[in-house]
Design a protein around this motif. Structure first.
Motif, PDB file in Angstrom:
ATOM      1  N   ASN A   9       0.617  -0.955   0.176  1.00 60.26           N
ATOM      2  CA  ASN A   9      -0.307   0.098   0.235  1.00 60.26           C
ATOM      3  C   ASN A   9       1.092   1.211   0.083  1.00 60.26           C
ATOM      4  N   GLN A  10       2.008   1.405  -0.484  1.00 59.02           N
ATOM      5  CA  GLN A  10       3.020   2.827  -0.892  1.00 59.02           C
ATOM      6  C   GLN A  10       2.908   3.088  -2.222  1.00 59.02           C
ATOM      7  N   ILE A  11       3.687   3.634  -2.509  1.00 57.38           N
ATOM      8  CA  ILE A  11       4.636   4.017  -3.737  1.00 57.38           C
ATOM      9  C   ILE A  11       6.058   4.863  -3.861  1.00 57.38           C
ATOM     10  N   VAL A  12       7.297   3.265  -4.309  1.00 59.06           N
ATOM     11  CA  VAL A  12       7.886   3.938  -4.104  1.00 59.06           C
ATOM     12  C   VAL A  12       8.993   3.654  -5.195  1.00 59.06           C
ATOM     13  N   ASN A  13      10.003   5.353  -4.768  1.00 61.70           N
ATOM     14  CA  ASN A  13      10.944   5.113  -5.701  1.00 61.70           C
ATOM     15  C   ASN A  13      12.558   4.919  -5.700  1.00 61.70           C
ATOM     16  N   VAL A  14      12.609   3.783  -6.787  1.00 59.84           N
ATOM     17  CA  VAL A  14      13.652   3.816  -6.708  1.00 59.84           C
ATOM     18  C   VAL A  14      15.047   4.267  -7.341  1.00 59.84           C
ATOM     19  N   VAL A  15      15.904   5.375  -6.912  1.00 58.81           N
ATOM     20  CA  VAL A  15      16.170   6.135  -7.927  1.00 58.81           C
ATOM     21  C   VAL A  15      17.571   5.971  -7.958  1.00 58.81           C
ATOM     22  N   GLY A  16      18.693   6.088  -9.103  1.00 57.24           N
ATOM     23  CA  GLY A  16      19.684   5.848  -8.640  1.00 57.24           C
ATOM     24  C   GLY A  16      20.060   6.448 -10.795  1.00 57.24           C
ATOM     25  N   PRO A  17      21.259   6.767 -11.678  1.00 59.34           N
ATOM     26  CA  PRO A  17      21.998   7.054 -12.382  1.00 59.34           C
ATOM     27  C   PRO A  17      21.623   5.507 -13.324  1.00 59.34           C
ATOM     28  N   LYS A  18      22.274   5.453 -14.516  1.00 60.29           N
ATOM     29  CA  LYS A  18      22.611   4.174 -14.859  1.00 60.29           C
ATOM     30  C   LYS A  18      23.849   3.209 -14.713  1.00 60.29           C
ATOM     31  N   LYS A  19      23.211   1.957 -14.831  1.00 62.10           N
ATOM     32  CA  LYS A  19      24.197   0.634 -14.169  1.00 62.10           C
ATOM     33  C   LYS A  19      23.747   0.833 -12.792  1.00 62.10           C
ATOM     34  N   LYS A  67      -1.567   5.713  -8.573  1.00 65.71           N
ATOM     35  CA  LYS A  67      -1.457   5.825  -7.449  1.00 65.71           C
ATOM     36  C   LYS A  67      -3.447   5.506  -6.875  1.00 65.71           C
ATOM     37  N   GLU A  68      -3.855   4.703  -8.068  1.00 71.22           N
ATOM     38  CA  GLU A  68      -5.742   4.377  -7.267  1.00 71.22           C
ATOM     39  C   GLU A  68      -4.671   2.249  -6.847  1.00 71.22           C
ATOM     40  N   HIS A  69      -4.276   2.047  -7.375  1.00 70.27           N
ATOM     41  CA  HIS A  69      -3.750   1.001  -7.972  1.00 70.27           C
ATOM     42  C   HIS A  69      -2.839   0.775  -5.771  1.00 70.27           C
ATOM     43  N   SER A  70      -1.984   1.665  -5.538  1.00 65.53           N
ATOM     44  CA  SER A  70      -0.844   2.050  -4.619  1.00 65.53           C
ATOM     45  C   SER A  70      -2.462   1.860  -3.037  1.00 65.53           C
ATOM     46  N   SER A  71      -3.227   1.535  -3.227  1.00 63.19           N
ATOM     47  CA  SER A  71      -4.078   1.855  -2.536  1.00 63.19           C
ATOM     48  C   SER A  71      -4.391   0.386  -1.970  1.00 63.19           C
ATOM     49  N   ARG A  72      -4.086  -0.540  -2.483  1.00 65.60           N
ATOM     50  CA  ARG A  72      -4.091  -1.780  -2.237  1.00 65.60           C
ATOM     51  C   ARG A  72      -2.830  -2.789  -2.369  1.00 65.60           C
ATOM     52  N   SER A  73      -1.607  -2.119  -3.298  1.00 66.80           N
ATOM     53  CA  SER A  73      -0.470  -2.908  -3.868  1.00 66.80           C
ATOM     54  C   SER A  73       0.824  -2.114  -3.614  1.00 66.80           C
ATOM     55  N   LEU A  74       1.688  -2.561  -3.989  1.00 66.20           N
ATOM     56  CA  LEU A  74       2.870  -1.830  -3.491  1.00 66.20           C
ATOM     57  C   LEU A  74       3.639  -1.273  -4.780  1.00 66.20           C
ATOM     58  N   ILE A  75       3.604  -0.493  -4.921  1.00 66.04           N
ATOM     59  CA  ILE A  75       4.388   0.307  -6.778  1.00 66.04           C
ATOM     60  C   ILE A  75       5.810   0.157  -6.016  1.00 66.04           C
ATOM     61  N   ILE A  76       6.593  -0.144  -7.378  1.00 66.43           N
ATOM     62  CA  ILE A  76       7.458   0.624  -7.728  1.00 66.43           C
ATOM     63  C   ILE A  76       8.018   1.294  -8.464  1.00 66.43           C
ATOM     64  N   LEU A  77       8.831   2.370  -8.352  1.00 69.09           N
ATOM     65  CA  LEU A  77       9.145   2.659  -9.999  1.00 69.09           C
ATOM     66  C   LEU A  77      10.742   3.053 -10.074  1.00 69.09           C
ATOM     67  N   SER A 129       5.589  14.206  -5.159  1.00 69.00           N
ATOM     68  CA  SER A 129       5.298  14.488  -4.873  1.00 69.00           C
ATOM     69  C   SER A 129       4.102  13.105  -4.175  1.00 69.00           C
ATOM     70  N   PHE A 130       4.292  12.269  -4.657  1.00 70.97           N
ATOM     71  CA  PHE A 130       3.317  11.155  -4.774  1.00 70.97           C
ATOM     72  C   PHE A 130       4.404   9.891  -3.878  1.00 70.97           C
ATOM     73  N   ALA A 131       5.281   9.507  -4.136  1.00 66.85           N
ATOM     74  CA  ALA A 131       6.056   8.312  -3.976  1.00 66.85           C
ATOM     75  C   ALA A 131       6.081   8.623  -2.450  1.00 66.85           C
ATOM     76  N   SER A 132       5.886   7.525  -1.631  1.00 62.50           N
ATOM     77  CA  SER A 132       6.195   7.915  -0.197  1.00 62.50           C
ATOM     78  C   SER A 132       7.595   7.102   0.495  1.00 62.50           C
ATOM     79  N   LEU A 133       8.534   6.497  -0.460  1.00 58.63           N
ATOM     80  CA  LEU A 133       9.021   5.903   0.330  1.00 58.63           C
ATOM     81  C   LEU A 133      10.900   6.565  -0.829  1.00 58.63           C
TER      82      LEU A 133
END
Length: 228
Positions: free
Chosen positions: A29-39, A169-179, A189-193
């Motif tokens: 039940n959250q959106i996670v943003n995985v951040v980093g350069p290529k490779k 965002k709608e899916h994140s109310s019941r699932s884990l989203i990793i972008l 503005s919308f990721a929680s972690l």
């Protein structure tokens, strides 16, 4: 369903390119943003979680199961590269997903109609951007507990991106989203972690509240990577 755990996960591609040792717990039940350069390890993280990469050390636990056929049924993955034969008609892909997965056909058909995608066309007849969009909409049409989406912000722009983000965002109310993305600014503005990766290692994990306390998102990204 319980969340996701990485326990001492390590993968080696060569002496110069490794991933790990990763220890991480992620709740649903959250959106996670995985951040980093290529490779930096972003795609490797998604490949491991989806079961695409199987040759690794350590344990990945989803719903209290090590990676297996059960966990694969819970994960819906949209890689950055196209995974379908271009000869497929879109309606055939819809029927295939309906047959194989727990799949919401009606909702996905609505997504296609809203994006003016003709399901009677062959995938190869579409522009590259729309080919990715088809793959993404099929991914989001599954009734999954975990959605993994690689390079979304490099593939889509403008209104199409905004429409997809509303679905996410709608899916994140019941699932884990990793972008994944190269900058945390696109998700602030919308990721929680936010998980910052560099050279195959997790350098820092921070909540949106910690991120918003920082003066500049871009300077914070630079600060994280320059201290690895």
């Amino acid at each position: 369903m319980s969340g996701v755990q990485f326990k001492n996960v390590y993968k080696s591609y060569s002496k110069k390119h490794t991933f790990g040792n990763l220890n991480l717990d992620l709740s649903l039940n959250q959106i996670v943003n995985v951040v980093g350069p290529k490779k930096s390890g972003k795609t490797t993280l998604l490949n491991l979680l989806s079961g695409v990469e199987s040759n690794f050390k350590g344990d990945i636990i989803i719903d209290e199961h090590l990676i297996d056929e059960h966990t694969k049924s819970l994960v819906s993955y949209c890689p950055s590269s196209l995974m379908f034969d271009m000869k497929f008609k879109i309606k055939d892909l819809l029927n295939l997903y309906k047959e194989i997965f727990d799949f919401d056909l009606d909702k996905t058909m609505k997504f296609f109609a809203e994006n003016s995608i003709n399901i009677n066309k062959r995938l190869g007849s579409l522009k590259l951007k729309n080919q990715y969009l088809v793959q993404l909409l099929l991914t989001l049409g599954r009734n999954a507990k975990i959605y993994l989406i690689d390079d979304l912000f490099l593939k889509l722009k403008g209104q199409e991106l905004l429409d997809i983000l509303e679905i996410i965002k709608e899916h994140s109310s019941r699932s884990l989203i990793i972008l994944t993305s190269e900058s945390c600014q696109v998700c602030e503005s919308f990721a929680s972690l936010f998980l910052f990766f560099e050279k195959g290692k997790l350098s820092k994990a921070i909540s949106k509240y910690e991120l918003h306390e920082k003066k500049s998102v871009d300077s914070f990204s630079w600060e994280v990577f320059s201290n690895v």
